[in-house]
Motif scaffolding. Structure first.
Motif, PDB file in Angstrom:
ATOM      1  N   ARG A 229       0.831  -1.223   0.000  1.00 16.91           N
ATOM      2  CA  ARG A 229       0.000   0.000   0.000  1.00 16.91           C
ATOM      3  C   ARG A 229       0.855   1.258   0.000  1.00 16.91           C
ATOM      4  N   GLY A 230       2.143   1.121   0.232  1.00 22.60           N
ATOM      5  CA  GLY A 230       3.021   2.290   0.230  1.00 22.60           C
ATOM      6  C   GLY A 230       2.708   3.272   1.342  1.00 22.60           C
ATOM      7  N   ARG A 231       2.191   2.767   2.440  1.00 24.07           N
ATOM      8  CA  ARG A 231       1.820   3.667   3.552  1.00 24.07           C
ATOM      9  C   ARG A 231       2.796   3.572   4.711  1.00 24.07           C
ATOM     10  N   ARG A 232       3.707   2.617   4.618  1.00 23.18           N
ATOM     11  CA  ARG A 232       4.711   2.459   5.680  1.00 23.18           C
ATOM     12  C   ARG A 232       6.009   2.018   5.039  1.00 23.18           C
ATOM     13  N   PHE A 233       7.090   1.966   5.850  1.00 23.74           N
ATOM     14  CA  PHE A 233       8.353   1.419   5.355  1.00 23.74           C
ATOM     15  C   PHE A 233       8.173  -0.071   5.052  1.00 23.74           C
ATOM     16  N   THR A 234       8.971  -0.567   4.123  1.00 20.61           N
ATOM     17  CA  THR A 234       8.998  -2.016   3.893  1.00 20.61           C
ATOM     18  C   THR A 234       9.446  -2.684   5.190  1.00 20.61           C
ATOM     19  N   ASN A 235       8.677  -3.648   5.616  1.00 19.66           N
ATOM     20  CA  ASN A 235       9.013  -4.335   6.868  1.00 19.66           C
ATOM     21  C   ASN A 235      10.060  -5.413   6.545  1.00 19.66           C
ATOM     22  N   ALA A 236      11.318  -5.061   6.678  1.00 22.24           N
ATOM     23  CA  ALA A 236      12.383  -5.902   6.116  1.00 22.24           C
ATOM     24  C   ALA A 236      13.174  -6.682   7.162  1.00 22.24           C
ATOM     25  N   HIS A 237      12.702  -6.720   8.393  1.00 18.22           N
ATOM     26  CA  HIS A 237      13.454  -7.493   9.394  1.00 18.22           C
ATOM     27  C   HIS A 237      12.519  -8.118  10.422  1.00 18.22           C
ATOM     28  N   GLU A 238      13.046  -9.120  11.088  1.00 22.15           N
ATOM     29  CA  GLU A 238      12.396  -9.646  12.286  1.00 22.15           C
ATOM     30  C   GLU A 238      13.432  -9.591  13.396  1.00 22.15           C
ATOM     31  N   THR A 239      12.961  -9.689  14.618  1.00 20.01           N
ATOM     32  CA  THR A 239      13.864  -9.572  15.766  1.00 20.01           C
ATOM     33  C   THR A 239      13.887 -10.886  16.537  1.00 20.01           C
ATOM     34  N   LEU A 240      15.080 -11.309  16.908  1.00 19.89           N
ATOM     35  CA  LEU A 240      15.204 -12.470  17.783  1.00 19.89           C
ATOM     36  C   LEU A 240      15.753 -11.978  19.111  1.00 19.89           C
ATOM     37  N   ILE A 241      15.138 -12.395  20.198  1.00 18.99           N
ATOM     38  CA  ILE A 241      15.694 -12.102  21.521  1.00 18.99           C
ATOM     39  C   ILE A 241      16.404 -13.359  21.998  1.00 18.99           C
ATOM     40  N   TRP A 242      17.607 -13.160  22.487  1.00 24.13           N
ATOM     41  CA  TRP A 242      18.372 -14.265  23.099  1.00 24.13           C
ATOM     42  C   TRP A 242      18.501 -13.919  24.575  1.00 24.13           C
ATOM     43  N   ALA A 243      17.978 -14.785  25.420  1.00 25.97           N
ATOM     44  CA  ALA A 243      17.983 -14.508  26.860  1.00 25.97           C
ATOM     45  C   ALA A 243      18.408 -15.750  27.629  1.00 25.97           C
ATOM     46  N   ALA A 244      19.234 -15.537  28.640  1.00 20.75           N
ATOM     47  CA  ALA A 244      19.608 -16.646  29.519  1.00 20.75           C
ATOM     48  C   ALA A 244      18.461 -16.905  30.490  1.00 20.75           C
ATOM     49  N   ARG A 245      18.414 -18.112  31.057  1.00 17.35           N
ATOM     50  CA  ARG A 245      17.321 -18.425  31.997  1.00 17.35           C
ATOM     51  C   ARG A 245      17.310 -17.429  33.151  1.00 17.35           C
ATOM     52  N   GLY A 246      18.482 -17.029  33.597  1.00 17.58           N
ATOM     53  CA  GLY A 246      18.572 -16.049  34.689  1.00 17.58           C
ATOM     54  C   GLY A 246      19.882 -15.298  34.604  1.00 17.58           C
TER      55      GLY A 246
END
Ligand SMILES: C[S@@+](CC[C@H](N)C(=O)[O-])C[C@H]1O[C@@H](n2cnc3c(N)ncnc32)[C@H](O)[C@@H]1O
Length: 371
Positions: free
Chosen positions: A138-155
């Protein structure tokens, strides 16, 4: 059936290794013994909140994710679901375990806050930059060109796994950065049904999973994926000598995942075994080389171009004129630098050739390993 017995207050509970269990992942995780898996990789529903059909400028229909499993009545519902599965995942993680979760702007901030509230400890967020993203029609926003991964330790105190040097070695000896440029899952890797339609709308690329597993797990580790879909995690785990537990509520996806994984041939161990990191190798004091007779007190050490020299002392220090210090301090001093790795700076002469102290240290380490 491949299982692994774990001691549990209720007796020995078998882990369903290398299996795909059909059902709700929260109930399935609750049935597993606590502290039993090394790594969780989760690709949960993103709650994309798509309303109506999405069409291209030529009016063709976009194959968007509009499946029931991605629909939640409200943000509160999504948060409650997220909290429940993350808590269940944290319970089954070993104390030194870690979790990866992938998402987009629709959900990842909510997931991140809940992770922290539950006691996970953030290690990185990785931006998966897509080489071939879907345009914004629709050309109404930026191209959504990424996803995010969170890397987290248990604690906070978890001694999580990270193969820093292996990743660096595969990256032209540069530290691996937190932005990864990889294509979407297309071509032969994409599972299709008999009619040529995609089996699953959000199949992740194997290269993404390979990077996750190579960096944050060891061969033989148990990797649990609560939202297994087509089993990308299982396929990569099998190829790389890891064990997996797949949880998926849709029997059609679970069947596709099983068939896919059955066709995967594990790589030979030498193709994925992680080289021991320098940090994990035993510490060897320079004095041990003197004591072992590999270098002699009174002998001279030089740099690779013989511009600097120092004398080895009986106590395992070096001297240059009146200055006395460790191989590192004296190496830094002669070069006028703030620091120096003496092991890779100083050499001794053997059979007319220069030999690095680091090579002699390797001999001591080999003796230690043999003992
Ligand atoms: C984003 S997809 C995962 C795709 C997968 N990573 C792949 O490469 O194929 C999420 C999956 O989670 C499943 N799912 C959703 N809610 C679930 C639940 N409560 N328990 C188990 N599976 C669930 C859906 O059926 C869907 O296949």
């Amino acid at each position: 059936m491949k299982t692994k017995g774990l001691l549990h207050p209720l007796g020995t509970v078998e882990l369903p290794l290398d299996q795909v269990l059909v059902g709700d992942c929260i109930a399935a995780m609750d049935a597993l013994p606590p502290a039993s898996v090394d790594l969780v990789f989760a690709d949960p529903p993103y709650n994309l909140q798509l309303g109506g059909d999405l069409r291209r400028p030529d009016d063709s229909l976009v194959d968007a994710v509009d499946d029931d499993w991605d629909k939640f009545a409200s943000f509160a519902d999504y948060d409650a679901f997220t909290k429940a599965w993350l808590a269940a995942a944290r319970r089954v993680l070993k104390p030194d375990g870690a979790l990866w979760v992938i998402g987009s702007y629709h959900n990842i901030f909510r997931v991140g806050a809940i992770l922290q509230d539950l006691g996970f400890w953030m290690l990185n967020d990785i931006v998966w930059r897509k080489a071939n993203p879907m345009p914004n029609f629709r050309g109404r926003r930026f191209t959504n060109a990424h996803e995010t991964l969170i890397w987290a330790a248990r604690g906070e105190s978890s001694k999580y796994t990270f193969h820093y040097e292996a990743l660096k070695g595969g990256n032209d000896d540069l530290q691996m950065r937190s932005d990864w440029y990889l294509p979407l899952c297309t071509g032969d890797e994409r599972l299709k049904d008999a009619g040529g339609a995609k089996v699953h709308p959000t199949q992740k690329p194997e290269a993404l999973l390979a990077r996750v597993l190579l960096s944050a797990s060891n061969a033989g580790d148990v990797v649990l994926d609560p939202f297994f879909g087509t089993g990308t995690t299982g396929a990569v785990a099998k190829a790389l000598g890891r064990r997996f537990i797949g949880l998926e509520r849709d029997p059609v996806y679970a069947k596709a995942a099983r068939e896919r994984i059955a066709g995967v041939t594990p790589l030979p161990p030498e193709a994925f075994a992680t080289a021991p990191s320098k940090r994990s190798e035993p510490r060897v004091p320079f004095l041990s080389l003197v004591e072992a007779g590999l270098v002699k007190a009174g002998e001279t050490v030089v740099d690779d171009r013989r511009r600097h020299k120092a004398v080895i002392r009986a106590d395992g220090t070096l001297s240059v004129g009146p200055a006395i210090g460790s191989i590192h301090k004296v190496g830094a001093l002669v070069q006028g630098l703030p620091s120096c790795n003496g092991w890779t700076f100083w050499h001794v002469e053997r059979d007319g050739k220069l030999m690095l102290l680091d090579v002699l240290r390797g001999e001591i380490r080999a003796q230690m390993a043999a003992a």
